[in-house]
Design an enzyme around this catalytic site. Structure first.
Site, mmCIF file in Angstrom:
data_model
loop_
_atom_site.group_PDB
_atom_site.id
_atom_site.type_symbol
_atom_site.label_atom_id
_atom_site.label_comp_id
_atom_site.label_asym_id
_atom_site.label_seq_id
_atom_site.Cartn_x
_atom_site.Cartn_y
_atom_site.Cartn_z
ATOM 1 N N TYR A 1 -15.784 19.203 -2.507
ATOM 2 C CA TYR A 1 -15.453 19.883 -3.750
ATOM 3 C C TYR A 1 -15.355 18.898 -4.906
ATOM 4 C CZ TYR A 1 -13.374 22.582 -7.344
ATOM 5 O OH TYR A 1 -13.162 23.186 -8.547
ATOM 6 N N LYS B 1 -16.389 23.151 -10.583
ATOM 7 C CA LYS B 1 -17.390 24.183 -10.821
ATOM 8 C C LYS B 1 -18.498 23.538 -11.650
ATOM 9 C CE LYS B 1 -15.406 27.512 -8.683
ATOM 10 N NZ LYS B 1 -16.037 28.141 -7.527
ATOM 11 N N ASP C 1 -19.918 16.050 -16.897
ATOM 12 C CA ASP C 1 -18.541 15.660 -17.225
ATOM 13 C C ASP C 1 -18.369 14.242 -16.704
ATOM 14 O OD1 ASP C 1 -15.850 15.132 -17.180
ATOM 15 O OD2 ASP C 1 -15.264 16.954 -16.103
HETATM 16 C C1 F6R Z 1 -11.334 22.310 -13.177
HETATM 17 C C2 F6R Z 1 -10.751 21.058 -13.634
HETATM 18 C C3 F6R Z 1 -9.275 20.925 -13.609
HETATM 19 C C4 F6R Z 1 -8.839 20.081 -12.412
HETATM 20 C C5 F6R Z 1 -7.310 19.975 -12.336
HETATM 21 C C6 F6R Z 1 -6.884 19.034 -11.213
HETATM 22 O O1 F6R Z 1 -12.729 22.251 -13.263
HETATM 23 O O2 F6R Z 1 -11.434 20.143 -13.996
HETATM 24 O O3 F6R Z 1 -8.648 22.156 -13.629
HETATM 25 O O4 F6R Z 1 -9.328 20.629 -11.227
HETATM 26 O O5 F6R Z 1 -6.782 19.471 -13.533
HETATM 27 O O6 F6R Z 1 -7.532 17.843 -11.419
HETATM 28 P P1 F6R Z 1 -7.292 16.551 -10.528
HETATM 29 O O7 F6R Z 1 -7.604 16.960 -9.119
HETATM 30 O O8 F6R Z 1 -8.266 15.565 -11.085
HETATM 31 O O9 F6R Z 1 -5.856 16.149 -10.711
HETATM 32 MG MG MG Z 2 -13.418 17.540 -15.755
HETATM 33 MG MG MG Z 3 -15.872 20.861 -17.456
#
Ligand code: F6R
Ligand code: MG
Ligand code: MG
Length: 401
Positions: free
Chosen positions: A231, A234, A14
């Site tokens: 972190y 995933k 990603d």
């Molecule tokens: C899970 C994912 C999203 C982000 C969520 C918060 O793998 O990519 O659910 O964890 O949108 O994202 P941030 O921390 O970038 O605002």
């Molecule tokens: Mg992402």
């Molecule tokens: Mg993804």
């Protein structure tokens, strides 16, 4: 003399998306295609296909260079570098997210992208399935794979196919301690399940035929949060499967995704439990609470190291048309069930089992909350301090619960 072995690789990452964590921009996928076109011309890879699930770019590559090959991994790394450049120029979200090192050191392992590779002697006809999941972890494949390879009530081939009946060897990884163990089914079935039931720690890495057919399935198990020491997300893992003739048939692989609504960890902020939503890559945008966790299944035949889908024979430049198994109306009901189950989980809000248990929440802001409160927590057994007691009465206070 045995034939040259072919390697099938998926390397995925990603490296940014539009909007939020939804999907890579088409220009990013085009950039990856251009890099792999050159790699094919240079003879590094035989063939390739570029696709995506949710916000992850997936590169399917076939070659005769073996697993963990520097040139093949280098080509994938270059794809992600080029896609990152575009994501940064467009100010897309989380541009370069899975690129965790500045310099490529010969292999994508530990550098952010995930990979699954298998090497085998190509059979007279070689059907392959490529599963790709988004917003979930490697052990999300454990439930379907154990049903497919260990449960005769799911896979009748385990009972009536002479070679499938010989069973399978499972390489199981402890993704937290970086250890592995090989166990055999059907003899050790109950013990295998008792280990794999702990999906936060154990995941299937490989499954091999015990009838001499070679590898049957391989999963990407690069636990990103461990790799990065913090972190990140995933893994959004992929799984490559060989099918038919002594291995589970195509239909035996796809069946569990209709018969079972499977709850997996990941979803919003990698911290929730949601139901696997089987869909086409085109329908794989995470539109409901950044999810739910989605899974796609694309099929190709392998033809002398090249991918053959529905496109005319001899197609060049990765212009393939795979068979899209979960994109059909057959899976409509499964999708409805997945949304129903996911809505039910969401109704629990920030409480377990809607969110993950304490060990898995270590990589969120939760530990900071606990740290801040350390000095304010008092023991329930502590006697009241004298200085704190204003009353001069010598009378012993009755204990209150
Ligand atoms: C899970 C994912 C999203 C982000 C969520 C918060 O793998 O990519 O659910 O964890 O949108 O994202 P941030 O921390 O970038 O605002
Ligand atoms: Mg992402
Ligand atoms: Mg993804």
């Amino acid at each position: 003399m045995s034939a040259e072995k072919v390697t099938v690789s998926i390397i995925k990452a990603d490296v940014g998306s539009v909007v939020g964590h939804a999907r890579p921009h088409p220009s990013m996928l085009d950039a990856a295609k251009n890099v792999l076109k050159d790699a094919q011309k240079a003879g590094t890879i035989e063939d390739f296909y570029v696709t995506r699930v949710g916000d992850d770019i997936n590169l399917y590559m076939t070659h005769y260079k073996g697993e963990n090959n520097k040139d093949v991994h280098g080509a994938a790394w270059e794809c992600f570098q080029q896609a990152t450049k575009i994501a940064k120029k467009m100010k897309l979200y989380a541009a370069g997210q899975d690129i965790l090192t500045d310099a490529f050191s010969g292999n994508v392992k530990g550098a952010g992208p995930g990979s699954a590779e298998m090497t085998f002697e190509e059979r007279g006809s070689e059907p392959l399935l490529f599963f790709m999941a988004d917003k979930t972890e490697p052990s999300a494949y454990t439930l379907p794979l154990t049903r497919i390879f260990m449960d005769p009530f799911t896979t009748t081939g385990l009972v009536i196919d002479k070679r499938a009946k010989q069973g399978f060897d499972f390489e199981i990884q402890d993704v937290m301690d970086n250890k592995k163990v090989v166990m055999s089914a059907p003899e050790e079935s109950w013990s295998i399940l008792s280990l794999l039931g702990d999906t936060s720690r154990y995941a299937i890495k490989r499954i091999n035929s015990r009838a001499g057919i070679g590898p049957a399935a391989v999963v990407s198990t690069d636990k990103l949060n461990m790799t990065a020491g913090r972190y990140v997300g995933k893994d959004d893992p992929v799984c490559i499967c060989r099918c038919q003739s002594g291995l589970p048939s195509v239909g035996e692989y796809t069946q569990p995704f209709i018969n079972n609504t499977m709850l997996v960890a990941g979803w919003m902020r990698g911290s929730h439990i949601g139901a696997f939503y089987p869909c086409s890559p085109e329908d794989s945008d995470p539109t409901y609470y950044d999810g739910p966790p989605r899974i796609c299944c694309l099929g190709f035949q392998l033809n002398n190291g090249k991918l053959q889908g529905l496109e005319p024979y001899g197609a060049k430049n990765g212009e393939h048309i795979p068979v899209d198994f979960f994109g059909t109306s057959t899976f409509d009901e499964a999708r409805k069930n997945a949304i129903r189950a996911s809505k039910f989980m969401r109704s629990q809000g920030p409480f377990v089992p809607s969110i993950l248990g304490a060990e898995e929440m270590e990589y969120t802001s939760r530990p900071d909350v606990l740290k801040e409160l350390t000095s304010r927590f008092v023991s329930l057994d502590e006697k009241p301090k004298k200085a704190a007691c204003k009353s001069s009465s010598k009378k012993k206070k009755p204990e209150v619960e």
